[in-house]
Enzyme design. Sequence first.
Site, short mmCIF file in Angstrom:
data_model
loop_
_atom_site.label_atom_id
_atom_site.label_comp_id
_atom_site.label_asym_id
_atom_site.label_seq_id
_atom_site.Cartn_x
_atom_site.Cartn_y
_atom_site.Cartn_z
N TYR A 67 0.82 -1.22 0.00
CA TYR A 67 0.00 0.00 0.00
C TYR A 67 0.85 1.27 0.00
O TYR A 67 0.35 2.37 0.25
CB TYR A 67 -0.94 0.00 1.22
CG TYR A 67 -1.95 -1.10 1.13
CD1 TYR A 67 -3.16 -0.89 0.48
CD2 TYR A 67 -1.69 -2.36 1.66
CE1 TYR A 67 -4.08 -1.91 0.35
CE2 TYR A 67 -2.60 -3.40 1.53
CZ TYR A 67 -3.79 -3.16 0.89
OH TYR A 67 -4.71 -4.18 0.75
N SER A 68 2.13 1.10 -0.28
CA SER A 68 3.10 2.18 -0.09
C SER A 68 2.85 3.42 -0.96
O SER A 68 2.76 3.34 -2.19
CB SER A 68 4.49 1.60 -0.40
OG SER A 68 5.42 2.64 -0.59
N ASN A 69 2.79 4.57 -0.32
CA ASN A 69 2.71 5.84 -1.05
C ASN A 69 3.98 6.08 -1.85
O ASN A 69 3.95 6.70 -2.92
CB ASN A 69 2.53 7.02 -0.08
CG ASN A 69 1.20 6.98 0.64
OD1 ASN A 69 0.23 6.44 0.13
ND2 ASN A 69 1.15 7.58 1.83
N HIS A 70 5.10 5.60 -1.32
CA HIS A 70 6.39 5.79 -1.99
C HIS A 70 6.46 4.98 -3.30
O HIS A 70 6.96 5.46 -4.32
CB HIS A 70 7.52 5.40 -1.03
CG HIS A 70 8.86 5.31 -1.67
ND1 HIS A 70 9.51 6.41 -2.18
CD2 HIS A 70 9.67 4.25 -1.92
CE1 HIS A 70 10.67 6.02 -2.71
NE2 HIS A 70 10.78 4.73 -2.56
N ILE A 71 5.95 3.76 -3.28
CA ILE A 71 5.90 2.94 -4.50
C ILE A 71 5.02 3.63 -5.55
O ILE A 71 5.39 3.78 -6.72
CB ILE A 71 5.34 1.52 -4.18
CG1 ILE A 71 6.38 0.71 -3.40
CG2 ILE A 71 4.87 0.78 -5.44
CD1 ILE A 71 7.57 0.22 -4.21
#
Length: 297
Positions: A67-71
């Site tokens: 769920y990463s915002n960075h990804i």
Amino acid sequence: MLKIYEEPVIEEVYDEITTEKEVRLFIKREDKIHPYISGNKWRKLKYNLEYARQQNFSTLLTFGGAYSNHIYATAAAAKEYGFKSIGIIRGEEHLPLNPTLSFASQQGMHLHYMDRSTYRRKHDTEVIGPLTEKYGRFYLLPEGGTNLLAIKGASEIVNEEVRQFDYVCTPVGTGGTIAGIISGMNGRGRVMGFSALKGDFLKHDVQKLLQLYEKHPLTNWDIKTSYHFGGYAKVSPVLFGFIDEIYKKHQIPLDPIYTGKMMFGIYDMIRSGEFAPKTKILTIHTGGLQGVEGMRR
Ligand SMILES: *Cc1c(COP(=O)(O)O)cnc(C)c1O
């Protein structure tokens, strides 16, 4: 250069509680800087991508949870810049892809799943070596995107207007963003971080980042560790109730992992009288609104 869609402005938040306690609350809408590369992730990627381009890298590789915002942000930034991108995702593949990974994949990111025990050693050469053999030369962004170029980018959240506030508040994950803000404030006001994770270790992490980045010690900052709601990505009906109320009253969308917990903490501190009358408090909306729908149950 990454594109700026909307220059982030500072808005005042008028509320019964700020009136009653005679404090003034503001928010810098960094979430509006870009529709996909939002908030602090835009700031943290900016100089990294410029550097990767100068060094003639054609591929970016980074790490994150499903769920990463960075990804999500890295996939969009790589596409905008014309890089290939590889996302090393913690855990097994689950189909259909969730909205975060489905978006990343649509942006052209190649998803590589890594079992959790290997993922824990992800920055070690025994893990990176085989990735280089498989994918060739790549520019490595660490998990969460925090490195010295990210801190430099995050320091640009602070401008002359921001330096006028008594408090500047930000959510904290890996600490890169707050380190940049502390650096940008350069001794003015107080910087207050709200930890999205359980535990006290982030103070130490931020201290270490500042030591690497700054020549002179800066001590006008602190991290609040009691508003994590049970830990990273843990949510509750109380938190969602608060987020809904802020949206109804002020049309400010908050996410339940970072900005919602920070704002809850600030309201709680205002209510309990921790800020003197006339204090001017600025909160940084670090973005992170992708994937919010998926978190409601
Ligand atoms: C990633 C993220 C953070 C944490 O930033 P760090 O630099 O890792 O401390 C805060 N807010 C949002 C919305 C994020 O996506």
